[in-house]
Design a protein around this motif. Structure first.
Motif, PDB file in Angstrom:
ATOM      1  N   ALA A 178      26.398  86.207  21.628  1.00  0.00           N
ATOM      2  CA  ALA A 178      25.448  85.356  22.347  1.00  0.00           C
ATOM      3  C   ALA A 178      26.106  84.591  23.482  1.00  0.00           C
ATOM      4  CB  ALA A 178      24.785  84.381  21.382  1.00  0.00           C
ATOM      5  N   HIS A 179      27.409  84.368  23.372  1.00  0.00           N
ATOM      6  CA  HIS A 179      28.162  83.671  24.417  1.00  0.00           C
ATOM      7  C   HIS A 179      29.397  84.502  24.756  1.00  0.00           C
ATOM      8  CE1 HIS A 179      25.573  80.233  23.749  1.00  0.00           C
ATOM      9  NE2 HIS A 179      25.814  80.348  22.454  1.00  0.00           N
ATOM     10  N   PRO A 180      29.201  85.632  25.438  1.00  0.00           N
ATOM     11  CA  PRO A 180      30.301  86.551  25.694  1.00  0.00           C
ATOM     12  C   PRO A 180      31.294  85.995  26.707  1.00  0.00           C
ATOM     13  CG  PRO A 180      28.363  87.248  26.898  1.00  0.00           C
ATOM     14  CD  PRO A 180      27.936  86.100  26.024  1.00  0.00           C
ATOM     15  N   PRO A 181      32.482  86.583  26.766  1.00  0.00           N
ATOM     16  CA  PRO A 181      33.448  86.185  27.795  1.00  0.00           C
ATOM     17  C   PRO A 181      32.880  86.479  29.180  1.00  0.00           C
ATOM     18  CG  PRO A 181      34.447  87.628  26.135  1.00  0.00           C
ATOM     19  CD  PRO A 181      32.982  87.652  25.901  1.00  0.00           C
ATOM     20  N   SER A 182      33.457  85.848  30.176  1.00  0.00           N
ATOM     21  CA  SER A 182      33.052  86.123  31.556  1.00  0.00           C
ATOM     22  C   SER A 182      33.492  87.539  31.933  1.00  0.00           C
ATOM     23  CB  SER A 182      33.710  85.119  32.509  1.00  0.00           C
ATOM     24  OG  SER A 182      35.111  85.342  32.557  1.00  0.00           O
ATOM     25  N   LEU A 183      32.952  88.042  33.021  1.00  0.00           N
ATOM     26  CA  LEU A 183      33.333  89.374  33.483  1.00  0.00           C
ATOM     27  C   LEU A 183      34.828  89.433  33.767  1.00  0.00           C
ATOM     28  CD1 LEU A 183      32.481  92.236  34.263  1.00  0.00           C
ATOM     29  CD2 LEU A 183      31.986  91.366  36.564  1.00  0.00           C
ATOM     30  N   GLU A 184      35.363  88.389  34.381  1.00  0.00           N
ATOM     31  CA  GLU A 184      36.799  88.369  34.676  1.00  0.00           C
ATOM     32  C   GLU A 184      37.620  88.399  33.393  1.00  0.00           C
ATOM     33  OE1 GLU A 184      38.277  88.879  37.584  1.00  0.00           O
ATOM     34  OE2 GLU A 184      36.229  89.146  38.281  1.00  0.00           O
ATOM     35  N   GLN A 185      37.175  87.686  32.374  1.00  0.00           N
ATOM     36  CA  GLN A 185      37.881  87.713  31.093  1.00  0.00           C
ATOM     37  C   GLN A 185      37.815  89.090  30.459  1.00  0.00           C
ATOM     38  OE1 GLN A 185      35.667  84.415  29.402  1.00  0.00           O
ATOM     39  NE2 GLN A 185      37.497  83.110  29.398  1.00  0.00           N
ATOM     40  N   MET A 186      36.655  89.755  30.579  1.00  0.00           N
ATOM     41  CA  MET A 186      36.539  91.103  30.031  1.00  0.00           C
ATOM     42  C   MET A 186      37.429  92.083  30.783  1.00  0.00           C
ATOM     43  SD  MET A 186      32.626  91.546  28.697  1.00  0.00           S
ATOM     44  CE  MET A 186      31.727  90.687  29.977  1.00  0.00           C
ATOM     45  N   CYS A 187      37.545  91.913  32.098  1.00  0.00           N
ATOM     46  CA  CYS A 187      38.444  92.775  32.878  1.00  0.00           C
ATOM     47  C   CYS A 187      39.898  92.555  32.456  1.00  0.00           C
ATOM     48  CB  CYS A 187      38.271  92.509  34.368  1.00  0.00           C
ATOM     49  SG  CYS A 187      36.697  93.099  35.051  1.00  0.00           S
ATOM     50  N   SER A 188      40.248  91.300  32.218  1.00  0.00           N
ATOM     51  CA  SER A 188      41.601  90.990  31.756  1.00  0.00           C
ATOM     52  C   SER A 188      41.865  91.602  30.386  1.00  0.00           C
ATOM     53  CB  SER A 188      41.784  89.466  31.712  1.00  0.00           C
ATOM     54  OG  SER A 188      43.073  89.131  31.229  1.00  0.00           O
ATOM     55  N   ARG A 189      40.876  91.518  29.491  1.00  0.00           N
ATOM     56  CA  ARG A 189      41.032  92.118  28.159  1.00  0.00           C
ATOM     57  C   ARG A 189      41.109  93.645  28.244  1.00  0.00           C
ATOM     58  NH1 ARG A 189      39.709  89.480  23.533  1.00  0.00           N
ATOM     59  NH2 ARG A 189      40.903  91.188  22.612  1.00  0.00           N
ATOM     60  N   ALA A 190      40.337  94.238  29.153  1.00  0.00           N
ATOM     61  CA  ALA A 190      40.386  95.692  29.335  1.00  0.00           C
ATOM     62  C   ALA A 190      41.781  96.120  29.784  1.00  0.00           C
ATOM     63  CB  ALA A 190      39.332  96.144  30.339  1.00  0.00           C
ATOM     64  N   GLN A 191      42.399  95.328  30.647  1.00  0.00           N
ATOM     65  CA  GLN A 191      43.766  95.642  31.086  1.00  0.00           C
ATOM     66  C   GLN A 191      44.754  95.516  29.930  1.00  0.00           C
ATOM     67  OE1 GLN A 191      44.980  94.379  35.213  1.00  0.00           O
ATOM     68  NE2 GLN A 191      43.064  93.242  35.098  1.00  0.00           N
ATOM     69  N   GLU A 192      44.533  94.525  29.083  1.00  0.00           N
ATOM     70  CA  GLU A 192      45.389  94.338  27.914  1.00  0.00           C
ATOM     71  C   GLU A 192      45.297  95.539  26.974  1.00  0.00           C
ATOM     72  OE1 GLU A 192      45.897  91.074  24.266  1.00  0.00           O
ATOM     73  OE2 GLU A 192      44.373  90.762  25.808  1.00  0.00           O
ATOM     74  N   VAL A 193      44.080  96.017  26.745  1.00  0.00           N
ATOM     75  CA  VAL A 193      43.885  97.188  25.890  1.00  0.00           C
ATOM     76  C   VAL A 193      44.495  98.426  26.538  1.00  0.00           C
ATOM     77  CG1 VAL A 193      42.178  98.717  24.831  1.00  0.00           C
ATOM     78  CG2 VAL A 193      41.805  96.245  24.822  1.00  0.00           C
ATOM     79  N   ALA A 194      44.300  98.573  27.851  1.00  0.00           N
ATOM     80  CA  ALA A 194      44.867  99.727  28.560  1.00  0.00           C
ATOM     81  C   ALA A 194      46.388  99.733  28.460  1.00  0.00           C
ATOM     82  CB  ALA A 194      44.420  99.707  30.017  1.00  0.00           C
ATOM     83  N   GLN A 195      46.998  98.560  28.567  1.00  0.00           N
ATOM     84  CA  GLN A 195      48.460  98.448  28.442  1.00  0.00           C
ATOM     85  C   GLN A 195      48.904  98.906  27.057  1.00  0.00           C
ATOM     86  OE1 GLN A 195      50.746  97.325  30.875  1.00  0.00           O
ATOM     87  NE2 GLN A 195      52.298  97.998  29.412  1.00  0.00           N
ATOM     88  N   ALA A 196      48.193  98.466  26.029  1.00  0.00           N
ATOM     89  CA  ALA A 196      48.546  98.856  24.659  1.00  0.00           C
ATOM     90  C   ALA A 196      48.385 100.359  24.467  1.00  0.00           C
ATOM     91  CB  ALA A 196      47.673  98.092  23.664  1.00  0.00           C
ATOM     92  N   ALA A 197      47.273 100.913  24.951  1.00  0.00           N
ATOM     93  CA  ALA A 197      47.025 102.349  24.804  1.00  0.00           C
ATOM     94  C   ALA A 197      48.065 103.167  25.566  1.00  0.00           C
ATOM     95  CB  ALA A 197      45.628 102.687  25.290  1.00  0.00           C
ATOM     96  N   MET A 198      48.437 102.705  26.758  1.00  0.00           N
ATOM     97  CA  MET A 198      49.443 103.436  27.542  1.00  0.00           C
ATOM     98  C   MET A 198      50.808 103.370  26.856  1.00  0.00           C
ATOM     99  SD  MET A 198      48.383 105.064  30.202  1.00  0.00           S
ATOM    100  CE  MET A 198      49.848 105.185  31.231  1.00  0.00           C
ATOM    101  N   SER A 199      51.135 102.247  26.260  1.00  0.00           N
ATOM    102  CA  SER A 199      52.412 102.141  25.527  1.00  0.00           C
ATOM    103  C   SER A 199      52.475 103.175  24.414  1.00  0.00           C
ATOM    104  CB  SER A 199      52.575 100.741  24.952  1.00  0.00           C
ATOM    105  OG  SER A 199      52.640  99.782  25.970  1.00  0.00           O
ATOM    106  N   THR A 200      51.372 103.327  23.681  1.00  0.00           N
ATOM    107  CA  THR A 200      51.305 104.317  22.618  1.00  0.00           C
ATOM    108  C   THR A 200      51.401 105.726  23.180  1.00  0.00           C
ATOM    109  OG1 THR A 200      49.922 102.833  21.319  1.00  0.00           O
ATOM    110  CG2 THR A 200      49.952 105.134  20.653  1.00  0.00           C
ATOM    111  N   LEU A 201      50.680 105.983  24.267  1.00  0.00           N
ATOM    112  CA  LEU A 201      50.676 107.318  24.879  1.00  0.00           C
ATOM    113  C   LEU A 201      52.063 107.684  25.396  1.00  0.00           C
ATOM    114  CD1 LEU A 201      48.840 109.698  25.729  1.00  0.00           C
ATOM    115  CD2 LEU A 201      48.449 108.495  27.887  1.00  0.00           C
ATOM    116  N   ILE A 202      52.722 106.756  26.044  1.00  0.00           N
ATOM    117  CA  ILE A 202      54.068 107.003  26.596  1.00  0.00           C
ATOM    118  C   ILE A 202      55.071 107.260  25.486  1.00  0.00           C
ATOM    119  CG2 ILE A 202      56.001 105.902  27.800  1.00  0.00           C
ATOM    120  CD1 ILE A 202      53.819 104.523  29.579  1.00  0.00           C
ATOM    121  N   SER A 203      54.979 106.486  24.406  1.00  0.00           N
ATOM    122  CA  SER A 203      55.947 106.638  23.318  1.00  0.00           C
ATOM    123  C   SER A 203      55.773 107.962  22.581  1.00  0.00           C
ATOM    124  CB  SER A 203      55.822 105.467  22.324  1.00  0.00           C
ATOM    125  OG  SER A 203      54.585 105.521  21.651  1.00  0.00           O
TER     126      SER A 203
END
Length: 197
Positions: free
Chosen positions: A170-195
């Protein structure tokens, strides 16, 4: 090659299907309501070369976030594998934070390159960034504030798509916060993919 319009349909549908009761607005309806609006003038983006190729053909999107990474990110539901027919039958995996009603979808797009988002027909605002040393785009889709995508240029004609968004909060993060979280998830996924390579 799939059109950018189909990608927009994927983005709109990905977090509204089965996650919230709000009606989805189709890409066609979005374009129709904005037909008289002028397109913004932006400087063309030229992505730098990737450090190497990380092919996605044999990768499993549900294994790109380890149990420890999912815990750190607050994703407490078991991953759900699927396919997206609008993106060349791309393999996808959905993760959910049931406490905060937030969701992540990781997609392995193998039918087209990340540059699809740089075409003016994509109807998206793409900003250049970098994830794990690879060129990437932060993609905000016009008229959508419920999610943000980060797309990583991992190989010729392939990209890692990470979507972070609201799935009923009902009170979601702002779009900028969601973009920041998406980058955080992408970083984690790329770390796994690279390893794994």
């Amino acid at each position: 090659m799939r059109t950018a319009g189909l990608l927009t349909v994927f983005l709109v549908a990905a977090l509204t299907t089965g996650c919230t009761s709000a009606p989805a607005i189709s890409a066609h309806e979005q374009r129709r309501t904005r037909v008289d609006e002028p397109l913004p003038t932006t400087t063309p983006i030229t992505l730098p070369p990737r450090p190497r190729e990380l092919r996605l053909d044999k990768a499993d999107p549900c294994k790109l976030l380890t149990a420890a990474q999912r815990k750190d990110l607050g994703m407490d539901r078991p991953p759900q594998a699927g396919r997206n027919p609008n993106m060349g039958n791309a393999k996808v995996c959905d993760f959910r934070d049931s406490t905060r009603a937030l969701a992540v979808r990781i997609g392995l797009v193998t039918e087209q390159g990340v540059e699809v988002w740089l075409d003016e027909t994509a109807q998206a605002d793409a900003t250049q960034t970098q994830v794990a040393g690879f060129p990437a785009l932060v993609v905000r889709t016009a008229a959508q504030t419920g999610f943000c995508n980060v797309d990583v240029d991992v190989a010729a004609g392939q990209f890692l798509d990470v979507q972070f968004g609201n799935s009923g909060n009902a009170h979601p993060p702002s779009l900028e916060q969601m973009c920041s979280r998406a980058q955080e998830v992408a970083q984690a996924a790329m770390s796994t993919l690279i390893s794994a390579k």
